[in-house]
Design a protein around this motif. Structure first.
Motif, mmCIF file in Angstrom:
data_model
loop_
_atom_site.group_PDB
_atom_site.id
_atom_site.type_symbol
_atom_site.label_atom_id
_atom_site.label_comp_id
_atom_site.label_asym_id
_atom_site.label_seq_id
_atom_site.Cartn_x
_atom_site.Cartn_y
_atom_site.Cartn_z
ATOM 1 N N LEU A 99 0.819 -1.210 0.000
ATOM 2 C CA LEU A 99 0.000 0.000 0.000
ATOM 3 C C LEU A 99 0.857 1.268 0.000
ATOM 4 C CD1 LEU A 99 -2.275 -2.074 0.588
ATOM 5 C CD2 LEU A 99 -3.364 -0.273 1.936
ATOM 6 N N ALA A 100 2.029 1.193 0.610
ATOM 7 C CA ALA A 100 2.930 2.350 0.578
ATOM 8 C C ALA A 100 3.374 2.621 -0.857
ATOM 9 C CB ALA A 100 4.130 2.100 1.476
ATOM 10 N N ARG A 101 3.659 1.560 -1.609
ATOM 11 C CA ARG A 101 4.049 1.746 -3.010
ATOM 12 C C ARG A 101 2.912 2.339 -3.830
ATOM 13 N NH1 ARG A 101 6.603 -3.373 -2.201
ATOM 14 N NH2 ARG A 101 4.774 -4.421 -3.099
ATOM 15 N N LYS A 102 1.685 2.056 -3.439
ATOM 16 C CA LYS A 102 0.528 2.590 -4.154
ATOM 17 C C LYS A 102 0.156 3.999 -3.704
ATOM 18 C CE LYS A 102 -1.476 -2.013 -4.926
ATOM 19 N NZ LYS A 102 -1.355 -2.017 -6.385
ATOM 20 N N GLY A 103 0.907 4.529 -2.745
ATOM 21 C CA GLY A 103 0.693 5.919 -2.344
ATOM 22 C C GLY A 103 -0.297 6.135 -1.219
ATOM 23 N N TYR A 104 -0.571 5.101 -0.421
ATOM 24 C CA TYR A 104 -1.478 5.269 0.717
ATOM 25 C C TYR A 104 -0.674 5.694 1.944
ATOM 26 C CZ TYR A 104 -5.223 2.999 -1.886
ATOM 27 O OH TYR A 104 -6.181 2.706 -2.825
ATOM 28 N N PRO A 105 -1.099 6.720 2.651
ATOM 29 C CA PRO A 105 -0.344 7.185 3.823
ATOM 30 C C PRO A 105 -0.457 6.208 4.983
ATOM 31 C CG PRO A 105 -2.376 8.435 3.578
ATOM 32 C CD PRO A 105 -2.274 7.564 2.362
ATOM 33 N N GLU A 106 0.556 6.192 5.815
ATOM 34 C CA GLU A 106 0.624 5.240 6.930
ATOM 35 C C GLU A 106 -0.519 5.436 7.917
ATOM 36 O OE1 GLU A 106 3.832 3.867 10.396
ATOM 37 O OE2 GLU A 106 4.372 5.363 8.881
#
Length: 235
Positions: A99-106
């Motif tokens: 999800l980080a690679r897809k641009g979702y914030p932590e």
């Protein structure tokens, strides 16, 4: 007056091979569509070229710009997680990275994964046990190689150690023996020491220690009638 019955033009008009004026050659096919002439096709070419598309904005960028709210971002993340887990089970660490690679914030992903963990959709313990069973049974990997994979997938040491207990030392020796028989069978006709090196190296790549690997290879070669007394010191 000449004796010719027909003039050049009249002869051509009667269907003969005339020698009069030739009709003009038609334009090349597609010339009219391209516009022909000087620069006639330039306009069409320019119209056919599209401007490069702007990169798609990530969820984090849309959140920061105020285009979407936190609730919508969480729903998008939830749908993405479900699609990933439908394809194959994953560890929590793998899902965080995806999800980080897809641009979702932590701060959007973390609470969502906590909820997935609570309801059992994310289960690192069960996932680690699955990895251990399949890697040993299907690929013949030893515990050492499986431990490396578990670490790479983000499984913590305690969970990994518990899962690896499924493979007993006797299980490893039996699997190594079966692999060694197949490995030495592929090298029949070669020098014995070459066969030993190749089989032992293949077992080492699967995570077997030197003692287990050489013992398995020695047993496999002995079954074929090879002299292996000198290999006992390698175990």
């Amino acid at each position: 007056m000449t004796d010719e019955p027909f003039g050049p033009d009249e002869q051509d008009g009667r269907g003969g091979r005339g020698v009069g004026k030739r009709r003009g050659r038609p334009g090349r096919r597609g010339e009219s569509r391209r516009g022909g002439g000087d620069g006639g096709g330039g306009g069409d070419g320019e119209r056919g070229r599209r401007a490069p598309r702007a990169p798609r904005r990530t969820v984090a960028e849309r959140l920061e710009a105020g285009e979407i709210g936190l609730e919508e971002a969480a729903e998008l993340a939830r749908e993405t997680l479900l699609r990933i887990l439908t394809a194959a089970p994953k560890s929590r660490h793998e899902l965080e990275q995806s999800l980080a690679r897809k641009g979702y914030p932590e701060h959007v992903v973390g609470p969502l994964l906590d909820r997935f963990d609570e309801v059992g959709l994310v289960d690192d313990t069960g996932y680690a046990h699955l990895i251990v069973r399949t890697r040993h049974a299907e690929r013949g990997l030893a515990r050492r190689a499986i431990a490396v994979e578990l670490r790479r997938r983000g499984i913590d040491d305690d969970t990994a150690a518990e899962a690896l207990e499924q493979v007993e030392p006797d299980d490893e020796r039996a699997t190594a023996a079966a692999l060694a028989h197949r490995l030495v069978a592929r090298t029949r006709g070669l020098d014995r020491d070459v066969r030993v090196r190749r089989a032992a190296a293949a077992l080492a790549r699967k995570g077997y220690g030197a003692g287990v690997a050489f013992a398995a290879v020695r047993e496999a070669l002995s079954a074929e009638g090879e002299d292996t007394e000198d290999l006992a010191d390698l175990e």
